[in-house]
Design an enzyme around this catalytic site. Structure first.
Site, short mmCIF file in Angstrom:
data_model
loop_
_atom_site.label_atom_id
_atom_site.label_comp_id
_atom_site.label_asym_id
_atom_site.label_seq_id
_atom_site.Cartn_x
_atom_site.Cartn_y
_atom_site.Cartn_z
N LYS A 97 0.84 -1.18 0.04
CA LYS A 97 0.05 0.02 -0.14
C LYS A 97 0.89 1.12 0.02
O LYS A 97 0.46 2.26 -0.76
CB LYS A 97 -0.89 -0.04 1.34
CG LYS A 97 -1.95 -1.16 1.44
CD LYS A 97 -2.75 -0.83 2.67
CE LYS A 97 -2.24 -0.82 3.84
NZ LYS A 97 -1.43 -2.04 4.53
N ARG B 243 11.26 -2.34 11.46
CA ARG B 243 10.55 -2.19 12.45
C ARG B 243 10.12 -2.88 13.44
O ARG B 243 9.74 -4.11 13.07
CB ARG B 243 9.20 -1.44 11.92
CG ARG B 243 9.05 0.07 11.27
CD ARG B 243 8.19 0.50 10.28
NE ARG B 243 6.80 0.07 10.67
CZ ARG B 243 5.71 0.24 9.67
NH1 ARG B 243 6.00 1.01 8.72
NH2 ARG B 243 4.69 -0.39 10.08
P1 AMP Z 1 0.93 0.89 9.29
O1 AMP Z 1 2.38 1.53 8.91
O2 AMP Z 1 -0.17 1.51 8.25
O3 AMP Z 1 1.25 -0.69 8.90
O4 AMP Z 1 0.61 1.22 10.59
C1 AMP Z 1 1.35 0.85 11.57
C2 AMP Z 1 0.51 0.45 12.89
O5 AMP Z 1 -0.07 1.73 13.25
C3 AMP Z 1 -0.53 -0.27 12.75
O6 AMP Z 1 -0.10 -1.73 13.05
C4 AMP Z 1 -1.46 0.03 14.02
O7 AMP Z 1 -1.12 -0.23 15.15
C5 AMP Z 1 -1.35 1.76 13.71
N1 AMP Z 1 -2.39 2.23 12.75
C6 AMP Z 1 -2.17 2.85 11.61
N2 AMP Z 1 -3.20 3.21 11.13
C7 AMP Z 1 -4.32 2.65 11.85
C8 AMP Z 1 -5.86 2.88 11.88
N3 AMP Z 1 -6.41 3.47 10.77
N4 AMP Z 1 -6.60 2.46 12.93
C9 AMP Z 1 -5.97 1.76 14.03
N5 AMP Z 1 -4.40 1.63 14.21
C10 AMP Z 1 -4.00 2.32 13.21
#
Ligand code: AMP
Length: 214
Positions: A13, A160
């Site tokens: 994404k 990460r």
């Molecule tokens: P990402 O970089 O999009 O994979 O997000 C990393 C982490 O941030 C996720 O595993 C969640 O803990 C948190 N996070 C990001 N976006 C959301 C969302 N829309 N709702 C809830 N938690 C989120």
């Protein structure tokens, strides 16, 4: 153009969103990046979000929805935006639909990148991220020019905490339970477009552009 990127963590994404954002000159809004920036700056939101993120859990809806609704109301979003990592639950999708409907607006497409869980686990273990500018790399498929260093800003790259295999399995379980229902939600809204996310990133991009128009 108002786009949502859907798909499991590690489906690509973020990489696609970055290119689409440049192509359509619209901001790339990654809730994960917003939280990581807050963690880095030690804000109250960052402290709260970190508790959930490190365990691979979702940050509660009430901490996410207002943040995104405020962000898309900013001037640079008037010609559109790409949401990457939001919505991740049905209540988040409903909050977004409602906030847009109040302005007589609708999202144009929800872009779903399909990738099997086994592929995701392998991908994430090789992922390296820059915590300063948000760029992500892959040690095999998309290595930085200099090992361990971000091409864009020169900062050190890291695996990460939430990309470690045990956390990824937890994130995938949460994805299937809470986020995958959005595929139905956006199918019903008539804006879901699905793509094979296992292809090379340039191929996936080509497929997306062919479908949503350039
Ligand atoms: P990402 O970089 O999009 O994979 O997000 C990393 C982490 O941030 C996720 O595993 C969640 O803990 C948190 N996070 C990001 N976006 C959301 C969302 N829309 N709702 C809830 N938690 C989120």
């Amino acid at each position: 153009m108002k786009l949502i990127m859907l798909g499991a963590p590690g489906a690509g994404k973020g990489s696609q969103a970055k290119v689409l954002s440049e192509k359509f000159s619209i901001p790339h809004i990654s809730t994960g990046d917003i939280f990581r920036a807050n963690i880095k700056n030690g804000t109250a939101l960052g402290v709260k979000a970190k508790e959930y993120m490190d365990k691979g859990q979702l940050v509660p809806d009430e901490l996410v929805c207002d943040l995104v609704v405020d962000r898309i109301a900013q001037a640079d979003c008037k010609n559109g935006f790409i949401l990457d990592g939001f919505p991740r639950t049905i209540p988040q999708a409903e909050a977004l639909t409602k906030a847009l409907a109040e302005k007589n607006l609708k999202m144009d497409y929800a872009i779903d990148l399909e990738v099997a869980d086994e592929v995701i686990v392998k991908r994430m273990a090789g992922r390296r991220a820059c915590l300063d500018c948000g760029m992500t790399y892959h040690i095999e498929n998309m290595p930085p020019k200099v090992e361990g260093i971000c091409d864009k800003c020169g900062s050190k790259l890291v695996l990460r905490e939430d990309d470690k295999p045990e956390t990824v399995l937890n994130r995938l379980a949460i994805y299937h339970e809470q986020t995958a229902p959005l595929i139905d939600y956006y199918t019903k809204e008539g804006i879901l477009v699905s793509f094979d996310g296992t292809k090379a990133p340039a191929e996936v991009l080509k497929d997306i552009l062919a479908r949503i128009g350039e």
